[in-house]
Design a protein around this motif. Sequence first.
Motif, short mmCIF file in Angstrom:
data_model
loop_
_atom_site.label_atom_id
_atom_site.label_comp_id
_atom_site.label_asym_id
_atom_site.label_seq_id
_atom_site.Cartn_x
_atom_site.Cartn_y
_atom_site.Cartn_z
N LEU A 60 0.83 -1.20 0.00
CA LEU A 60 0.00 0.00 0.00
C LEU A 60 0.87 1.26 0.00
CD1 LEU A 60 -2.69 -1.05 2.65
CD2 LEU A 60 -2.91 -1.08 0.15
N PRO A 61 0.45 2.33 -0.71
CA PRO A 61 1.23 3.56 -0.74
C PRO A 61 1.51 4.14 0.64
CG PRO A 61 -0.49 3.61 -2.41
CD PRO A 61 -0.74 2.39 -1.57
N ILE A 62 0.59 3.95 1.57
CA ILE A 62 0.74 4.50 2.92
C ILE A 62 1.87 3.82 3.69
CG2 ILE A 62 -0.87 2.89 4.02
CD1 ILE A 62 -1.84 5.16 5.75
N ALA A 63 2.35 2.67 3.21
CA ALA A 63 3.38 1.94 3.93
C ALA A 63 4.79 2.40 3.58
CB ALA A 63 3.26 0.44 3.65
N SER A 64 4.97 3.03 2.42
CA SER A 64 6.30 3.43 1.96
C SER A 64 6.56 4.90 2.25
CB SER A 64 6.44 3.16 0.47
OG SER A 64 7.71 3.56 0.01
N ALA A 65 7.76 5.20 2.75
CA ALA A 65 8.12 6.58 3.09
C ALA A 65 8.69 7.33 1.90
CB ALA A 65 9.13 6.58 4.23
N SER A 66 9.08 6.63 0.86
CA SER A 66 9.66 7.28 -0.31
C SER A 66 8.60 7.47 -1.39
CB SER A 66 10.81 6.45 -0.86
OG SER A 66 10.36 5.17 -1.28
N GLU A 67 8.83 8.44 -2.25
CA GLU A 67 7.90 8.69 -3.35
C GLU A 67 7.86 7.52 -4.32
OE1 GLU A 67 8.91 12.33 -5.20
OE2 GLU A 67 8.51 13.57 -3.43
N ARG A 68 9.00 6.87 -4.47
CA ARG A 68 9.06 5.70 -5.33
C ARG A 68 8.95 4.45 -4.48
NH1 ARG A 68 14.05 4.19 -9.48
NH2 ARG A 68 13.06 2.36 -10.44
N PRO A 69 7.84 3.73 -4.57
CA PRO A 69 7.66 2.54 -3.72
C PRO A 69 8.69 1.47 -4.07
CG PRO A 69 5.97 2.63 -5.42
CD PRO A 69 6.71 3.93 -5.49
N PRO A 70 9.04 0.62 -3.13
CA PRO A 70 10.00 -0.45 -3.41
C PRO A 70 9.45 -1.47 -4.40
CG PRO A 70 9.00 -0.74 -1.25
CD PRO A 70 8.55 0.59 -1.75
N ALA A 71 10.35 -2.19 -5.04
CA ALA A 71 9.95 -3.22 -6.00
C ALA A 71 9.22 -4.34 -5.27
CB ALA A 71 11.17 -3.76 -6.73
N PHE A 72 8.42 -5.09 -6.02
CA PHE A 72 7.63 -6.17 -5.41
C PHE A 72 8.53 -7.17 -4.71
CE2 PHE A 72 5.92 -10.49 -5.72
CZ PHE A 72 4.77 -10.34 -4.96
N VAL A 73 9.69 -7.49 -5.30
CA VAL A 73 10.56 -8.48 -4.70
C VAL A 73 11.04 -8.00 -3.32
CG1 VAL A 73 12.62 -7.54 -5.85
CG2 VAL A 73 12.60 -9.92 -5.05
N ASP A 74 11.26 -6.69 -3.17
CA ASP A 74 11.69 -6.15 -1.88
C ASP A 74 10.56 -6.17 -0.86
OD1 ASP A 74 14.34 -5.57 -2.73
OD2 ASP A 74 13.61 -3.77 -3.74
N VAL A 75 9.34 -5.92 -1.33
CA VAL A 75 8.18 -5.99 -0.44
C VAL A 75 7.97 -7.43 0.03
CG1 VAL A 75 5.69 -5.62 -0.24
CG2 VAL A 75 7.08 -3.99 -1.52
N LEU A 76 8.00 -8.37 -0.91
CA LEU A 76 7.84 -9.78 -0.56
C LEU A 76 8.96 -10.25 0.36
CD1 LEU A 76 6.42 -12.53 -0.93
CD2 LEU A 76 7.86 -12.88 -2.97
N PHE A 77 10.18 -9.80 0.08
CA PHE A 77 11.33 -10.18 0.89
C PHE A 77 11.15 -9.69 2.33
CE2 PHE A 77 15.54 -10.36 2.57
CZ PHE A 77 16.24 -11.29 1.83
N THR A 78 10.72 -8.43 2.49
CA THR A 78 10.51 -7.88 3.83
C THR A 78 9.40 -8.61 4.56
OG1 THR A 78 11.23 -5.69 3.05
CG2 THR A 78 9.99 -5.78 5.11
N ALA A 79 8.30 -8.89 3.85
CA ALA A 79 7.16 -9.59 4.47
C ALA A 79 7.57 -10.99 4.91
CB ALA A 79 5.99 -9.67 3.49
N THR A 80 8.29 -11.71 4.07
CA THR A 80 8.72 -13.06 4.41
C THR A 80 9.70 -13.04 5.57
OG1 THR A 80 8.49 -13.71 2.09
CG2 THR A 80 9.75 -15.18 3.51
N SER A 81 10.62 -12.08 5.55
CA SER A 81 11.60 -11.96 6.62
C SER A 81 10.93 -11.65 7.95
CB SER A 81 12.63 -10.87 6.28
OG SER A 81 13.63 -10.79 7.27
N ALA A 82 9.87 -10.82 7.92
CA ALA A 82 9.16 -10.46 9.15
C ALA A 82 8.37 -11.66 9.69
CB ALA A 82 8.23 -9.28 8.90
N VAL A 83 7.57 -12.28 8.84
CA VAL A 83 6.72 -13.39 9.29
C VAL A 83 7.57 -14.60 9.70
CG1 VAL A 83 4.92 -15.01 8.60
CG2 VAL A 83 4.79 -12.62 7.90
N CYS A 84 8.67 -14.82 9.00
CA CYS A 84 9.57 -15.93 9.34
C CYS A 84 10.58 -15.52 10.42
CB CYS A 84 10.31 -16.41 8.10
SG CYS A 84 9.23 -17.17 6.86
N VAL A 85 10.38 -14.33 11.00
CA VAL A 85 11.23 -13.78 12.07
C VAL A 85 12.71 -13.99 11.77
CG1 VAL A 85 9.51 -13.82 13.90
CG2 VAL A 85 10.82 -15.87 13.49
N THR A 86 13.11 -13.52 10.58
CA THR A 86 14.50 -13.66 10.14
C THR A 86 15.31 -12.40 10.41
OG1 THR A 86 13.79 -15.18 8.40
CG2 THR A 86 15.99 -14.23 8.20
#
Length: 474
Positions: A60-86
């Motif tokens: 969601l746009p509200i989640a990113s602090a930069s004008e250019r949102p991160p690429a999907f792979v970076d979003v998925l990577f962050t989500a996986t890292s968080a849920v998998c507590v990595t």
Amino acid sequence: MNQPSSQVTVVDGPTVPQLTPTRLEALRARFTYEARHSPARLAVVVFALIIAIETALLSLPIASASERPPAFVDVLFTATSAVCVTGLTTVDTATQWTPFGQVVIAMGIKVGGLGVMTLASILGIAVSRHLGLTQRLLTAHETGQDDMSQLSGLLRAVIVTSSAVEVLLFLAFFPRFLLLPDHSLVDSAWQAAFMAISVANNAGFVILVGGLGPYASDWWMLMPIIVGTVAGAVGFPVVQDVWARWRTPNKWTLHTKLTLLTYVVLAFAGSLLFALTEWTNPQSLGGLDTVSKTLNVMLAGVNTRSSGLTSLDVGVMYPQTHFVQDLLMMIGGGSASTAGGIKVTTFAVLVLAVLAEARGDQDIESFGRRIPPTAVRVAVSVTILGSALVGVSVVLLLSMTNYSLDVILFESVSAFATVGLSTGITASLPPMAKYTLVALMFAGRTGSMTMAAALAIRERSRVIRMPEERPIIG
């Protein structure tokens, strides 16, 4: 006899579906069935669903602090890292995400941490019941309750235990953040809350600008991290057992005794080896005073086991240090904990098997108990599978990048063991390499516990057994 309807009519309104007692009971029955008969599928589906929700929220746009949102792979990577507590990240958590995005990450860590402990505990119950053994996870004997009641009680116990650790860590961190310059009351409370969640769940995420580097000599900051890492890494069954029988350690279960002994020994060995290899390194410990060196050596003894939180730059450490850390990360922490790796009890069983074979003992024994051969087979299987996953990932990453073997191996082991330590190459990896690490984090988080449960549940007795013949070993 009339059956209750799944529809309810609202006056002057449309007919809407509701969960009636019959439908709710059916969902409970289905969940219980999956927990007992398909534990691997249950764990994989639940974690995949949570990661999908986390990815959608971070997109969601509200989640990113930069004008250019991160690429999907970076979003998925962050989500996986968080849920998998990595804790591995491809973007800076402190600057890339807005407070909303950081809240989403914290929620993912919390849900993922609870999910790990709960699902692993459920798998333990499923295995013990399937084999007809006395349940030893929550109590020393059967409670006589139905399956769903025990699962509900288990969930409540896990939530209470996890939340208590987080509250204590928050109380330790909050005054320290208040003393930081340019930190308001709200900022200090939020940073303390995020840090408490991250440490208690061994997630490795930090929202401090500059990370923990400026706090390499700060005992107030690093000691709670050390204590919280241990609390999250030994495992819920161990915490529950110690809390219930703290006056009578001799009555602790074999799992508790093996976990605590092995964890302490590995923590001491890890600290000692880290001190021996890095004490004079001018880019890591060498630039600190003796007291600060001791603090960071203590942190190094536990952060490789799961949390991945460090105040030193891992990328400038010596190759021999990386290799020691590889071994410790691969072993990981306790079963049914937020830690990853093959687990300390798996390692302990393998060591005990080697010692028994070296002494010529027929049985593998520890603390007055005999460990069955089936436990050894499962330990060997989990270790080989984990090593195979890391090996395949190393080959793939070496094919996609120009980094050396020691760096790629370190990154792969860190991802599989859900530790989060990095030599600093994660953000610069090509997209396909990032997807490889995403798959490895997911497999590392769900793989070892589901495989152990699946192998144990699949154990069967045979009427006809083949003639025995010993091959040449060694």
